[in-house]
Scaffold this motif. Structure first.
Motif, PDB file in Angstrom:
ATOM      1  N   TRP A  52       0.859  -1.190   0.000  1.00  0.00           N
ATOM      2  CA  TRP A  52       0.000   0.000   0.000  1.00  0.00           C
ATOM      3  C   TRP A  52       0.888   1.230   0.000  1.00  0.00           C
ATOM      4  N   PRO A  53       0.727   2.147  -0.968  1.00  0.00           N
ATOM      5  CA  PRO A  53       1.611   3.315  -1.017  1.00  0.00           C
ATOM      6  C   PRO A  53       1.264   4.324   0.061  1.00  0.00           C
ATOM      7  N   GLU A  54       2.189   4.576   0.945  1.00  0.00           N
ATOM      8  CA  GLU A  54       1.956   5.602   1.961  1.00  0.00           C
ATOM      9  C   GLU A  54       2.045   6.970   1.309  1.00  0.00           C
ATOM     10  N   PRO A  55       1.055   7.829   1.527  1.00  0.00           N
ATOM     11  CA  PRO A  55       1.116   9.163   0.916  1.00  0.00           C
ATOM     12  C   PRO A  55       2.384   9.899   1.323  1.00  0.00           C
ATOM     13  N   ASP A  56       3.024  10.523   0.352  1.00  0.00           N
ATOM     14  CA  ASP A  56       4.242  11.277   0.617  1.00  0.00           C
ATOM     15  C   ASP A  56       3.873  12.745   0.757  1.00  0.00           C
ATOM     16  N   ALA A 208      -6.044  13.930   8.066  1.00  0.00           N
ATOM     17  CA  ALA A 208      -6.938  12.768   8.137  1.00  0.00           C
ATOM     18  C   ALA A 208      -6.177  11.518   8.577  1.00  0.00           C
ATOM     19  N   TYR A 209      -4.997  11.298   8.001  1.00  0.00           N
ATOM     20  CA  TYR A 209      -4.189  10.146   8.418  1.00  0.00           C
ATOM     21  C   TYR A 209      -3.790  10.269   9.884  1.00  0.00           C
ATOM     22  N   ASP A 210      -3.412  11.466  10.311  1.00  0.00           N
ATOM     23  CA  ASP A 210      -3.027  11.669  11.705  1.00  0.00           C
ATOM     24  C   ASP A 210      -4.209  11.428  12.640  1.00  0.00           C
ATOM     25  N   LEU A 211      -5.392  11.900  12.235  1.00  0.00           N
ATOM     26  CA  LEU A 211      -6.572  11.771  13.087  1.00  0.00           C
ATOM     27  C   LEU A 211      -6.973  10.306  13.258  1.00  0.00           C
ATOM     28  N   ILE A 319      -7.744   0.204   6.187  1.00  0.00           N
ATOM     29  CA  ILE A 319      -8.616  -0.658   5.388  1.00  0.00           C
ATOM     30  C   ILE A 319      -9.879   0.112   5.013  1.00  0.00           C
ATOM     31  N   PHE A 320     -10.383   0.890   5.945  1.00  0.00           N
ATOM     32  CA  PHE A 320     -11.541   1.743   5.680  1.00  0.00           C
ATOM     33  C   PHE A 320     -11.212   2.732   4.561  1.00  0.00           C
ATOM     34  N   PHE A 321     -10.021   3.327   4.619  1.00  0.00           N
ATOM     35  CA  PHE A 321      -9.602   4.253   3.568  1.00  0.00           C
ATOM     36  C   PHE A 321      -9.545   3.535   2.217  1.00  0.00           C
TER      37      PHE A 321
END
Length: 396
Positions: A52-56, A208-211, A319-321
Motif C-alpha cells: 500500500w503506497p503511503e502518501p508522501d 486525516a491520516y493523523d486523526l 482498510i476503511f480508507f
C-alpha cells in the motif's frame, strides 16, 4: 508477511500489515503460513508483494511552480480580527481553550485574541514576523508564546533531524506542558488559522491520516481545528449524495470523523496576501487570480467522541480508507460490484444487513453508510479473512 490464499482467483491477493502506516487489505485476525497452505507453480499463482503506497506529504504538487501559487493570507483588518476572536473564544463566561494560532503574521488577530482574554501560542513559520509577535506578549504574564513553527509541517514524514519550521508534536506539546488526554475526554485545545493556499487537499489528507491513526497532534486527544478553507475545497468537503459531482473520498473521511460546522464566511479580498517578495498588489497569473477571488469559509472540525468503535480503530482505519478509494475509483459502479472485489463475504448479504439494495450506487451512499458498511464486514463471523487486496491505489 505475504500469504498466497488457496482457492481464490489468481488476481485476488491477501496481504498482512507491512510496517507502520503501510496497510494492505488484510483479515481481521492474525494470519500465518501454517493457517494457509502455499500454492505451487501448478496452482493459481505465487503473488509478489504489492505494498500500500503511503502518501508522501513531503513533496509539493507539480501543478505550478513554487513562486506562482506560494502565498499566505493574513488578517489585517481590526474589525475582522475582533469578529474572529469572538468566534474562536465561543460563549462568554466559559473558560477559554488554549489556542494554537497558525501563521499569525503581523499579529492583528493575535492581539485581538489576547485582548479578549485568550491564551495563545503563535506558531509562525516566517522569522521576519517573530520579533513583532514577541513584543505583543510583553507584560502579559505568559498569555502569549511565540514559536518558530509551521503547523502543517509538524511531524514530517521525511525522517532524520527535524529543523524549524518543521517540528515534532511531542517536543512542541512537551514544551508547552500539554498532556495527552483520552479520546473521549473534552477538547484539550483548539488550532486556528488557514489551510495553506497552495494545496488544501494535501493538508486535509495529512490531518486525516493523523486523526484516524491517533498520531501527531491527535495523539494528545480530540484536537479541534478551526480553519479558513477555499470555496472549492469546502464544497467538496461538505458534499454528499445530494451533490454527487463534488462527492469524493475526503468528503466521507472527514464527515465520518468530525462534526463540521461553518462558523463564518469572508471574501478573499478581506485578507492581505503576502508572497515571498512581500505584499501582493497586482496578481497576474490566472491560477492566482482564481484563488484570490474565492470566498473563504471558516470551518470548525471537532473529532467525534464515538468515531472509534470495536470495528473501526486506529489499527484498521487504513482498510476503511482503501474501501473508500476503491469505491470512488469507479463512482458509477454499484457497491455490490466493489464488494465482490474487496471481500470474500457474500456482498448481497452484507448490503442486506445494512438495509441497502443490490443496485445501490457508490454516489448514493452517505458517509455514515460507508462506516456502517465497513463495520458490518469487520464484525462478520462468516469468514476468517474478510478482506482481499487486488491493486495499488493512489490517494484521490
Amino acid at each position: 508477511m505475504w500469504i498466497p490464499v488457496a482457492g481464490l482467483p489468481r488476481r485476488l491477493r491477501l496481504s498482512a500489515l507491512a510496517g507502520a502506516g503501510r496497510f494492505c487489505i488484510l483479515g481481521s485476525e492474525a494470519a500465518t503460513r501454517k493457517h494457509l497452505p502455499a500454492r505451487n507453480s501448478c496452482g493459481l499463482s505465487d503473488s509478489s508483494p504489492q505494498l500500500w503506497p503511503e502518501p508522501d506529504f513531503r513533496h509539493q504538487p507539480k501543478k505550478a511552480s513554487k513562486s506562482s501559487l506560494d502565498f499566505k493570507r493574513y488578517v489585517t483588518d481590526r474589525r475582522l480580527a475582533e469578529t474572529l476572536a469572538q468566534i474562536y473564544l465561543g460563549k462568554p463566561n466559559r473558560p477559554p481553550h488554549l489556542l494554537l494560532e497558525c501563521n499569525p503574521g503581523p499579529g492583528i488577530l493575535t492581539q485581538a485574541l489576547l485582548e479578549a482574554g485568550a491564551k495563545v501560542v503563535a506558531l509562525e513559520s516566517d522569522k521576519t514576523f517573530i520579533p513583532h509577535l514577541e513584543s505583543l506578549g510583553k507584560n502579559l504574564d505568559g498569555k502569549l508564546r511565540v514559536i518558530h513553527c509551521d503547523f502543517f509541517k509538524i511531524d514530517p514524514r521525511s525522517g532524520g533531524v527535524i529543523k524549524p519550521p518543521a517540528m515534532s508534536s511531542r517536543g512542541l506539546f512537551k514544551n508547552l506542558g500539554i498532556e495527552a488526554v483520552p479520546w473521549t475526554a473534552d477538547i484539550p485545545l483548539k488550532v486556528v488559522g488557514m489551510f495553506p493556499s497552495r494545496d488544501e487537499k494535501r493538508a486535509l489528507w495529512k490531518l486525516a491520516y493523523d486523526l484516524y491513526s491517533c498520531t501527531s497532534i491527535y495523539k494528545f486527544g480530540r484536537i479541534e481545528v478551526n480553519m479558513f478553507i477555499g470555496e472549492k475545497e469546502f464544497q467538496k468537503l461538505m458534499a454528499d449524495p445530494r451533490n454527487p459531482e463534488l462527492y469524493h473520498v475526503l468528503s466521507v473521511i472527514w464527515q465520518v470523523a468530525c462534526e463540521i460546522k461553518v462558523l463564518h464566511m469572508e471574501p478573499s479580498s478581506s485578507f492581505v496576501v503576502y508572497t515571498r517578495k512581500g505584499p501582493l498588489e497586482n496578481p497576474k497569473r490566472r491560477e492566482l487570480l482564481d484563488l484570490l477571488q474565492q470566498k473563504l469559509y471558516l470551518i470548525q472540525m471537532t473529532p467525534r467522541q464515538n468515531l472509534f468503535t470495536k470495528n473501526l480503530t486506529p489499527m484498521n482505519y487504513n482498510i476503511f480508507f482503501h474501501l473508500l478509494k476503491h469505491c470512488f475509483g469507479r463512482r458509477s459502479a454499484t457497491v455490490v460490484d466493489h464488494l465482490r472485489s474487496l471481500t470474500p463475504l457474500d456482498a448481497r448479504d452484507i448490503l442486506m444487513q445494512i438495509g441497502k439494495q443490490e443496485d445501490q450506487k457508490v454516489v448514493n451512499m452517505y458517509p455514515q453508510d460507508f462506516k456502517t458498511l465497513f463495520e458490518t464486514i469487520e464484525c462478520s463471523k462468516n469468514c476468517a479473512y474478510r478482506w482481499l487486496y487486488d491493486e495499488t491505489l493512489e490517494d484521490r
